[in-house]
Design an enzyme around this catalytic site. Structure first.
Site, short mmCIF file in Angstrom:
data_model
loop_
_atom_site.label_atom_id
_atom_site.label_comp_id
_atom_site.label_asym_id
_atom_site.label_seq_id
_atom_site.Cartn_x
_atom_site.Cartn_y
_atom_site.Cartn_z
N ASN A 42 0.62 -1.26 -0.03
CA ASN A 42 0.04 0.03 -0.01
C ASN A 42 0.93 1.35 -0.13
OD1 ASN A 42 0.56 -0.67 2.73
ND2 ASN A 42 -0.88 0.53 3.47
N GLU A 48 3.69 -4.87 12.25
CA GLU A 48 2.90 -3.70 12.13
C GLU A 48 1.84 -4.30 11.13
OE1 GLU A 48 3.14 -0.89 13.45
OE2 GLU A 48 5.31 -0.86 13.57
N CYS A 60 -3.52 0.86 6.68
CA CYS A 60 -3.89 0.09 7.96
C CYS A 60 -4.52 0.88 8.90
CB CYS A 60 -2.52 -0.37 8.39
SG CYS A 60 -1.38 0.96 8.61
N GLU A 70 7.99 1.31 15.39
CA GLU A 70 8.84 1.95 14.48
C GLU A 70 8.82 3.51 14.69
OE1 GLU A 70 7.42 0.53 10.75
OE2 GLU A 70 8.58 -1.03 10.56
P1 NAD Z 1 0.22 -9.54 3.04
O1 NAD Z 1 0.26 -9.92 4.93
O2 NAD Z 1 -0.57 -10.13 2.33
O3 NAD Z 1 1.68 -9.14 2.83
C1 NAD Z 1 2.85 -8.44 3.36
C2 NAD Z 1 3.79 -8.84 2.68
O4 NAD Z 1 4.35 -10.33 3.49
C3 NAD Z 1 4.24 -9.00 1.40
O5 NAD Z 1 5.55 -8.71 1.16
C4 NAD Z 1 4.09 -10.42 1.31
O6 NAD Z 1 4.40 -10.90 0.19
C5 NAD Z 1 4.78 -11.14 2.47
N1 NAD Z 1 4.41 -12.42 2.84
C6 NAD Z 1 3.19 -13.19 2.64
N2 NAD Z 1 3.16 -14.40 2.98
C7 NAD Z 1 4.47 -14.42 3.71
C8 NAD Z 1 4.98 -15.22 4.27
N3 NAD Z 1 4.43 -16.76 4.51
N4 NAD Z 1 6.20 -15.44 5.07
C9 NAD Z 1 6.77 -14.02 4.96
N5 NAD Z 1 6.37 -13.20 4.18
C10 NAD Z 1 5.07 -13.20 3.44
O7 NAD Z 1 -0.28 -8.07 3.59
P2 NAD Z 1 -0.80 -7.03 2.14
O8 NAD Z 1 -1.76 -7.67 1.48
O9 NAD Z 1 0.47 -6.89 1.23
O10 NAD Z 1 -0.89 -5.62 2.78
C11 NAD Z 1 -2.17 -5.25 3.48
C12 NAD Z 1 -2.08 -5.64 4.90
O11 NAD Z 1 -1.01 -4.97 5.47
C13 NAD Z 1 -3.38 -5.10 5.61
O12 NAD Z 1 -3.82 -6.03 6.44
C14 NAD Z 1 -2.95 -3.65 6.41
O13 NAD Z 1 -3.64 -3.47 7.39
C15 NAD Z 1 -1.68 -4.21 6.65
N6 NAD Z 1 -0.72 -3.03 6.94
C16 NAD Z 1 -0.22 -2.69 8.07
C17 NAD Z 1 0.48 -1.46 8.33
C18 NAD Z 1 0.97 -1.17 9.63
O14 NAD Z 1 1.70 -0.23 9.85
N7 NAD Z 1 0.03 -1.40 10.77
C19 NAD Z 1 0.73 -0.71 7.24
C20 NAD Z 1 0.39 -0.90 5.89
C21 NAD Z 1 -0.16 -2.09 5.84
#
Ligand code: NAD
Length: 502
Positions: free
Chosen positions: A156, A254, A288, A466
């Protein structure tokens, strides 16, 4: 006016060299019209292992390990300047990769430059401590690099979240391997170009786009990786935490959110309407911290909701590069299908649709993954639409009676990332803000950020913080050192040193 730039070539920056990834191809599309940006070969497990191997040598090399903090900070300043000079190019690439408006991606690029600059300045002013001794010795508490670390980021806001991991990791003296999400693999390659130009010793930074289940998994489970900082969904984060526990690895998470925004009857309603809209509909809700559960005090519920609906209908939904666009397309057709499912389920659960609830119509929208800002009402806080993170432009509105009622409802949720409070009564704002289970509370504002202010969640929204000066410490290992000042053998054994009869 938006300048067009060449998109990065099909090459990853691994262990200080540009090379084609040996993993499966990843396709990056422009969400505004569906055109293919680039087919990029992702990293393979062999690529990850190579990057880890080189990172280990680089992180222990005196050319890096022996640098004083101000010398390490020099690299971060240069990276910050490099980002500042390339803001337009980075913004272009990131808008193509994610569909975000160019105004937003410019702001994200500038924030990434600010993150490197802040971490450099913080590093230069960071102090270790001399702790009070309880004997004839000096005690020091010092901080050392962890070694080889990894950052795993979502799609995002890649350049900003990448910077929030890479800058403190390097400031702390580590090597860092960065794995971006597969829907947004391109902008980290721009960052790599800048880091290379800043002269950072080879091997300290690599970019490893690829599947989470392959590249991410390898990073998390490899014995040499000493910390993973993850931003992404809660379920993936939970799996990473489990694997981190197996090897006692530091982890920062996060995660997701379903953040409440609370509007009291005494609030400035115009200010609150604008704040609520920005909180949930900016970034097309793909945030998020989106304020996706809105609680409005019953006395002003009808008046406030009417104002909110009217203003939401005026939001400009449009192309990422069109001046004035407020709501750009969602990142991907699959993600839009998920958002549509959430809304469909909410309506089936009995929710009332106040506005939106579908795709905009017109030729300009046909090829993109657009979705209208949507407001739902008429459900209780236990409905699925009030529990599940939608990660799209979807708001649900609920009434409340008094402070106790709204605190109970706001906290009745698995997540705890952020909260917005609108009221003219600052004592109430303070009381409610302290009672809400969240990592960040905004009062009469929303989605404001400072790199100097810690960020993170509670409950299912994550673990660790962070940003801020302490953000560097989170990438370090603390060590205590006792330095004897007596220069005498320890009395407990001193007698034993004497020869018989002496
Ligand atoms: P996601 O969890 O699907 O993926 C995030 C990252 O993790 C990607 O690079 C993905 O390839 C990797 N990943 C997936 N499976 C993995 C595994 N088994 N082992 C290691 N890495 C793995 O999330 P997304 O769809 O890319 O992003 C959306 C989510 O991120 C939402 O839930 C949002 O709330 C969260 N988010 C949180 C924050 C925060 O600061 N709290 C900020 C932005 C987004």
């Amino acid at each position: 006016m938006v300048s067009a730039y060449d998109l990065p070539a099909d090459q990853l920056y691994i262990a200080g060299e540009w090379r084609q990834g040996r993993g499966a191809p990843i396709r990056s599309h422009f969400p505004a019209d569906g055109t293919l940006n680039r087919t990029l070969h992702g990293a393979s497990v062999e690529d990850v292992d190579l990057a880890i191997d080189r990172a280990q040598s680089a992180v222990n090399d005196p050319a890096w390990r022996g640098l004083r903090p101000h010398e390490r900070a020099g690299y971060l300043y240069r990276i910050s300047n490099g980002i500042s000079e390339a803001v337009e190019r980075i913004a272009f690439v990131q808008s193509r990769d994610t569909g975000k408006t160019i105004a937003e991606t410019r702001a994200l690029a500038m924030s990434a430059a600010g993150t490197f600059r802040y971490m450099a300045a913080a590093l230069e002013t960071m102090e270790d401590t001399l702790t009070p001794p309880r004997g004839d010795y000096l005690t020091f508490s010092v901080h050392e690099p962890l070694g080889v670390t990894a950052g795993i980021t979502p799609w995002n806001s890649p350049i900003a979240s990448d910077a929030q991991k890479v800058a403190p990791a390097l400031a702390a003296g580590n090597a860092i391997l960065l794995k971006p999400a597969s829907w947004s693999p391109l902008v980290c390659l721009e960052l790599a170009r800048i880091i290379e130009a800043a002269g950072l010793p080879k091997g300290l930074f690599s970019t490893l786009p690829g599947a989470g289940s392959i590249v991410g998994e390898r990073l998390v489970t490899h014995a040499a990786i000493r910390k993973v900082s993850f931003t992404g969904g809660t379920e993936v984060g939970r799996g990473i935490a489990r694997k981190a526990a197996e090897k006692f690895m530091a982890v920062s998470l996060e995660l997701g959110g379903k953040s409440p925004t609370i509007v009291f009857a005494d609030a400035d309603l115009d200010l609150a309407v604008a704040g609520v809209m920005f909180g949930v509909f900016s970034s097309t809700g793909q945030s998020c911290i989106a304020g996706s559960r809105l609680f409005v005090q019953r006395r002003v519920y009808d008046a406030f909701t009417a104002k909110l609906i009217a203003a939401t209908k005026r939001l400009r939904v449009g192309h990422s590069f069109k001046a004035g666009t407020q709501v750009a397309p969602l990142i991907h057709a699959d993600h839009r299908a998920e958002v549509e499912d959430h809304v469909r389920r909410a309506l089936a659960e009995g929710a009332e649709l106040l506005t939106g609830g579908g795709r905009p119509t017109g030729e300009e929208y046909d090829a993109g993954t657009y979705y209208l800002p949507t407001i739902l009402a008429g459900v209780s806080n236990t409905a699925r639409i009030c529990r599940d993170e939608v990660f799209g432009p979807v708001l649900v509105v609920l009434p409340f009676d008094d402070e106790a009622d709204v605190i109970a409802q706001a906290n009745d949720n698995e997540y705890g990332l952020a909260c917005g409070i609108y009221t003219a009564d600052f004592t109430r704002a303070w009381r409610v803000g302290r009672a809400i289970e969240a990592g960040t509370v905004w009062i009469n504002t929303y989605k404001q950020f400072s790199i100097a202010t810690p960020f993170g969640g509670v409950k299912e929204s994550g673990l660790g913080r962070e940003k801020g000066r302490e953000g560097i410490r989170a990438w370090m290992s603390q060590k205590s050192i006792y330095l004897d000042m007596s220069q005498r053998p320890h009395p407990w054994a001193a007698d034993c040193l004497k020869e018989d009869g002496a």
